[in-house]
Design a protein around this motif. Sequence first.
Motif, PDB file in Angstrom:
ATOM      1  N   GLU A 168      44.367  36.341  -1.313  1.00 12.93           N
ATOM      2  CA  GLU A 168      45.757  36.355  -0.845  1.00 12.93           C
ATOM      3  C   GLU A 168      46.022  37.606  -0.008  1.00 12.93           C
ATOM      4  O   GLU A 168      46.939  37.627   0.809  1.00 12.93           O
ATOM      5  N   ARG A 169      45.190  38.644  -0.197  1.00 11.88           N
ATOM      6  CA  ARG A 169      45.447  39.940   0.431  1.00 11.88           C
ATOM      7  C   ARG A 169      44.428  40.385   1.469  1.00 11.88           C
ATOM      8  O   ARG A 169      44.732  41.218   2.323  1.00 11.88           O
TER       9      ARG A 169
ATOM     10  N   ASN B 131      42.224  33.879   4.978  1.00  8.91           N
ATOM     11  CA  ASN B 131      41.345  35.021   4.724  1.00  8.91           C
ATOM     12  C   ASN B 131      39.885  34.614   4.519  1.00  8.91           C
ATOM     13  O   ASN B 131      38.991  35.443   4.638  1.00  8.91           O
TER      14      ASN B 131
ATOM     15  N   LYS C 167      47.703  27.132  -0.212  1.00  9.29           N
ATOM     16  CA  LYS C 167      46.781  28.263  -0.330  1.00  9.29           C
ATOM     17  C   LYS C 167      46.483  28.830   1.063  1.00  9.29           C
ATOM     18  O   LYS C 167      45.371  29.299   1.332  1.00  9.29           O
TER      19      LYS C 167
ATOM     20  N   ARG D 268      47.159  31.582   2.789  1.00  8.29           N
ATOM     21  CA  ARG D 268      46.604  32.933   2.907  1.00  8.29           C
ATOM     22  C   ARG D 268      45.149  32.960   2.430  1.00  8.29           C
ATOM     23  O   ARG D 268      44.316  33.635   3.020  1.00  8.29           O
ATOM     24  N   VAL D 269      44.862  32.239   1.370  1.00  5.83           N
ATOM     25  CA  VAL D 269      43.494  32.186   0.843  1.00  5.83           C
ATOM     26  C   VAL D 269      42.559  31.617   1.909  1.00  5.83           C
ATOM     27  O   VAL D 269      41.542  32.227   2.250  1.00  5.83           O
TER      28      VAL D 269
ATOM     29  N   PHE E  90      40.777  34.295  -5.980  1.00  7.84           N
ATOM     30  CA  PHE E  90      41.941  33.728  -5.289  1.00  7.84           C
ATOM     31  C   PHE E  90      43.018  34.786  -5.068  1.00  7.84           C
ATOM     32  O   PHE E  90      43.615  34.857  -3.987  1.00  7.84           O
ATOM     33  N   ASP E  91      43.261  35.629  -6.074  1.00  7.23           N
ATOM     34  CA  ASP E  91      44.258  36.702  -5.923  1.00  7.23           C
ATOM     35  C   ASP E  91      43.879  37.662  -4.807  1.00  7.23           C
ATOM     36  O   ASP E  91      44.725  38.039  -3.987  1.00  7.23           O
TER      37      ASP E  91
END
Length: 178
Positions: free
Chosen positions: A22-23, A96, A90, A92-93, A18-19
Amino acid sequence: MTKNKSSETKEILANTLFDLLERKPFPKISVNELCENSMIVRSTFYLHFQDKYELLSYCLDRISMELEALMKTHEKKDFFIVFLTECEKKERVFYNLFETEINEELMNLVYQYISRNITKFLEEKTARGELLPGPVDSVTAFYVSGLVGMTFHWIKSGCKLPKETLASCQTRLMKDIL
């Protein structure tokens, strides 16, 4: 490895995924990167998951269980607003996950989650003796395809449309089964 240690390792890997989501997009995340960021050796990763897709499935199951717990405190008619609120949290999750070409395996994971819920609604209707326009699996496939498409479009557009508007639209489109 004890059950608690195994669960803890899976949770660490899930949180790491998950982290990273985010990117960066899911296809650009490697097992090596997951292991480095979680400080778990690669062999331990493979004790718990066959590949990153199985880890993703575990993560989506976790989200599914969270949503199901949330739905126990809400009315059935609020399914879409609850679902979209969680997607928005969530954003961005999910963005992506679906930013690049949609992977069939990934699409199937999301499809299965929504499908379980729609199937449950339809089976409740048939248990009450209500007629459906076709077999449960066919009606489920019809609704789920539309819902998944609408939700992916909303996420890819950066959730520009207010979630309440989209949820209202989805609810109206599904009024026959809710």
